[in-house]
Every structure is written in C-alpha cells, then in structure tokens.
Design a protein around this motif. Structure first.
Motif, PDB file in Angstrom:
ATOM      1  N   TYR A  15       0.847  -1.188   0.000  1.00  0.00           N
ATOM      2  CA  TYR A  15       0.000   0.000   0.000  1.00  0.00           C
ATOM      3  C   TYR A  15       0.880   1.234   0.000  1.00  0.00           C
ATOM      4  O   TYR A  15       2.085   1.154   0.239  1.00  0.00           O
ATOM      5  CB  TYR A  15      -0.928   0.020   1.214  1.00  0.00           C
ATOM      6  N   GLY A  16       0.285   2.381  -0.256  1.00  0.00           N
ATOM      7  CA  GLY A  16       1.008   3.634  -0.189  1.00  0.00           C
ATOM      8  C   GLY A  16       1.997   3.830  -1.314  1.00  0.00           C
ATOM      9  O   GLY A  16       2.949   4.586  -1.180  1.00  0.00           O
ATOM     10  N   GLY A  25     -11.172   3.683   3.540  1.00  0.00           N
ATOM     11  CA  GLY A  25     -11.822   2.850   2.529  1.00  0.00           C
ATOM     12  C   GLY A  25     -10.891   1.784   1.974  1.00  0.00           C
ATOM     13  O   GLY A  25     -11.307   0.663   1.688  1.00  0.00           O
ATOM     14  N   MET A  26      -9.608   2.133   1.835  1.00  0.00           N
ATOM     15  CA  MET A  26      -8.623   1.154   1.365  1.00  0.00           C
ATOM     16  C   MET A  26      -8.414   0.066   2.414  1.00  0.00           C
ATOM     17  O   MET A  26      -8.282  -1.108   2.078  1.00  0.00           O
ATOM     18  CB  MET A  26      -7.306   1.838   1.030  1.00  0.00           C
ATOM     19  N   ALA A  27      -8.395   0.463   3.695  1.00  0.00           N
ATOM     20  CA  ALA A  27      -8.271  -0.529   4.771  1.00  0.00           C
ATOM     21  C   ALA A  27      -9.468  -1.470   4.745  1.00  0.00           C
ATOM     22  O   ALA A  27      -9.315  -2.690   4.907  1.00  0.00           O
ATOM     23  CB  ALA A  27      -8.163   0.172   6.120  1.00  0.00           C
ATOM     24  N   LEU A  28     -10.658  -0.930   4.528  1.00  0.00           N
ATOM     25  CA  LEU A  28     -11.856  -1.759   4.441  1.00  0.00           C
ATOM     26  C   LEU A  28     -11.740  -2.745   3.278  1.00  0.00           C
ATOM     27  O   LEU A  28     -12.133  -3.913   3.401  1.00  0.00           O
ATOM     28  CB  LEU A  28     -13.102  -0.889   4.274  1.00  0.00           C
ATOM     29  N   GLY A  45      -4.555   0.906  -3.355  1.00  0.00           N
ATOM     30  CA  GLY A  45      -4.380   2.344  -3.523  1.00  0.00           C
ATOM     31  C   GLY A  45      -4.050   2.792  -4.928  1.00  0.00           C
ATOM     32  O   GLY A  45      -4.143   3.968  -5.232  1.00  0.00           O
ATOM     33  N   ILE A  46      -3.612   1.880  -5.776  1.00  0.00           N
ATOM     34  CA  ILE A  46      -3.347   2.233  -7.170  1.00  0.00           C
ATOM     35  C   ILE A  46      -3.966   1.159  -8.056  1.00  0.00           C
ATOM     36  O   ILE A  46      -4.226   0.046  -7.612  1.00  0.00           O
ATOM     37  CB  ILE A  46      -1.836   2.336  -7.490  1.00  0.00           C
ATOM     38  N   LYS A  47      -4.176   1.514  -9.292  1.00  0.00           N
ATOM     39  CA  LYS A  47      -4.634   0.525 -10.273  1.00  0.00           C
ATOM     40  C   LYS A  47      -3.391  -0.040 -10.938  1.00  0.00           C
ATOM     41  O   LYS A  47      -2.735   0.627 -11.724  1.00  0.00           O
ATOM     42  CB  LYS A  47      -5.565   1.162 -11.300  1.00  0.00           C
ATOM     43  N   ASP A  48      -3.045  -1.253 -10.561  1.00  0.00           N
ATOM     44  CA  ASP A  48      -1.834  -1.908 -11.049  1.00  0.00           C
ATOM     45  C   ASP A  48      -2.122  -2.545 -12.400  1.00  0.00           C
ATOM     46  O   ASP A  48      -2.667  -3.634 -12.485  1.00  0.00           O
ATOM     47  CB  ASP A  48      -1.375  -2.956 -10.040  1.00  0.00           C
ATOM     48  N   SER A  54      -4.088  -5.443  -8.075  1.00  0.00           N
ATOM     49  CA  SER A  54      -4.842  -4.451  -7.307  1.00  0.00           C
ATOM     50  C   SER A  54      -6.140  -5.004  -6.773  1.00  0.00           C
ATOM     51  O   SER A  54      -6.852  -5.742  -7.458  1.00  0.00           O
ATOM     52  CB  SER A  54      -5.180  -3.238  -8.173  1.00  0.00           C
ATOM     53  N   LEU A  55      -6.432  -4.618  -5.526  1.00  0.00           N
ATOM     54  CA  LEU A  55      -7.780  -4.824  -5.013  1.00  0.00           C
ATOM     55  C   LEU A  55      -8.624  -3.690  -5.586  1.00  0.00           C
ATOM     56  O   LEU A  55      -8.095  -2.638  -5.937  1.00  0.00           O
ATOM     57  CB  LEU A  55      -7.775  -4.775  -3.484  1.00  0.00           C
ATOM     58  N   PRO A  56      -9.931  -3.865  -5.666  1.00  0.00           N
ATOM     59  CA  PRO A  56     -10.771  -2.810  -6.238  1.00  0.00           C
ATOM     60  C   PRO A  56     -10.605  -1.507  -5.466  1.00  0.00           C
ATOM     61  O   PRO A  56     -10.530  -1.499  -4.229  1.00  0.00           O
ATOM     62  CB  PRO A  56     -12.187  -3.347  -6.075  1.00  0.00           C
TER      63      PRO A  56
END
Length: 101
Positions: A15-16, A25-28, A45-48, A54-56
């Motif tokens: 992250y970060g 929201g990212m933690a959720l 946190g980014i669109k990989d 990436s998670l949504p």
C-alpha cells in the motif's frame, strides 16, 4: 508444519505506492479481501495495470468516517526531524487558541 499455525491464513500486500494516501476505505478493502476471495500478494491504492494485483479501488462512501463539522489536520515529517515535538506543540497551540477541544 507447526501445529500452532494450523488454520491460520496469511495474506500479503502493498500500500502507499507512489506517495498515495492510505484511506479508511482502502483498509476496508483489505478486510473485505480477507473475508472474501482472499487474494494474496495484492496492491492497495493504485490501479496496477502491470501485474494486475490491485484490489478494487474503494468508493468515497467509506472514506467519510467523521462528520463534516470535524476539523482534521495532517502533519508531515521525516524520522528524526523533530516531528513528534513539533506536533505536540501544534496541538497545544490549536487547543489554547481556538474553540477546538
């Protein structure tokens, strides 16, 4: 295998990245991942678009954790530059010279 770790699932992620802010929201999203499909080696946190790990990205809905009437401050600093003392002083100044309590 150690019997003490039986039934334990370990998920890893990043992250970060790119100086992005890590929001509630990212933690959720990370917790939802752990409770759902359990994607390991994820990015938050980014669109990989290179490794597609990436998670949504969260919607702004979960990032509104405090009422709009709340004043928030962000203090930036680097390790060893006196940030802790400066933040203590800033909080004291704000508390002594404003209606914020």
């Amino acid at each position: 295998e150690d019997p003490r770790s039986a039934g334990v699932t370990l998920l890893g992620g990043r992250y970060g990245l790119g100086s992005k802010e890590y929001t509630p929201g990212m933690a959720l999203t990370v917790f939802e991942n752990a409770a759902g499909i359990r994607k390991d080696r994820f990015t938050v946190g980014i669109k990989d678009d290179v490794t597609f790990t990436s998670l949504p990205l969260p919607t702004g809905l979960h990032d509104q954790c405090v009422p709009e009437s709340t004043t928030q401050c962000i203090f930036f600093g680097l390790a060893g530059d006196g940030t802790v003392g400066a933040n203590k002083n800033a909080v004291k100044i704000i508390g002594d010279n404003s209606s914020l309590k």
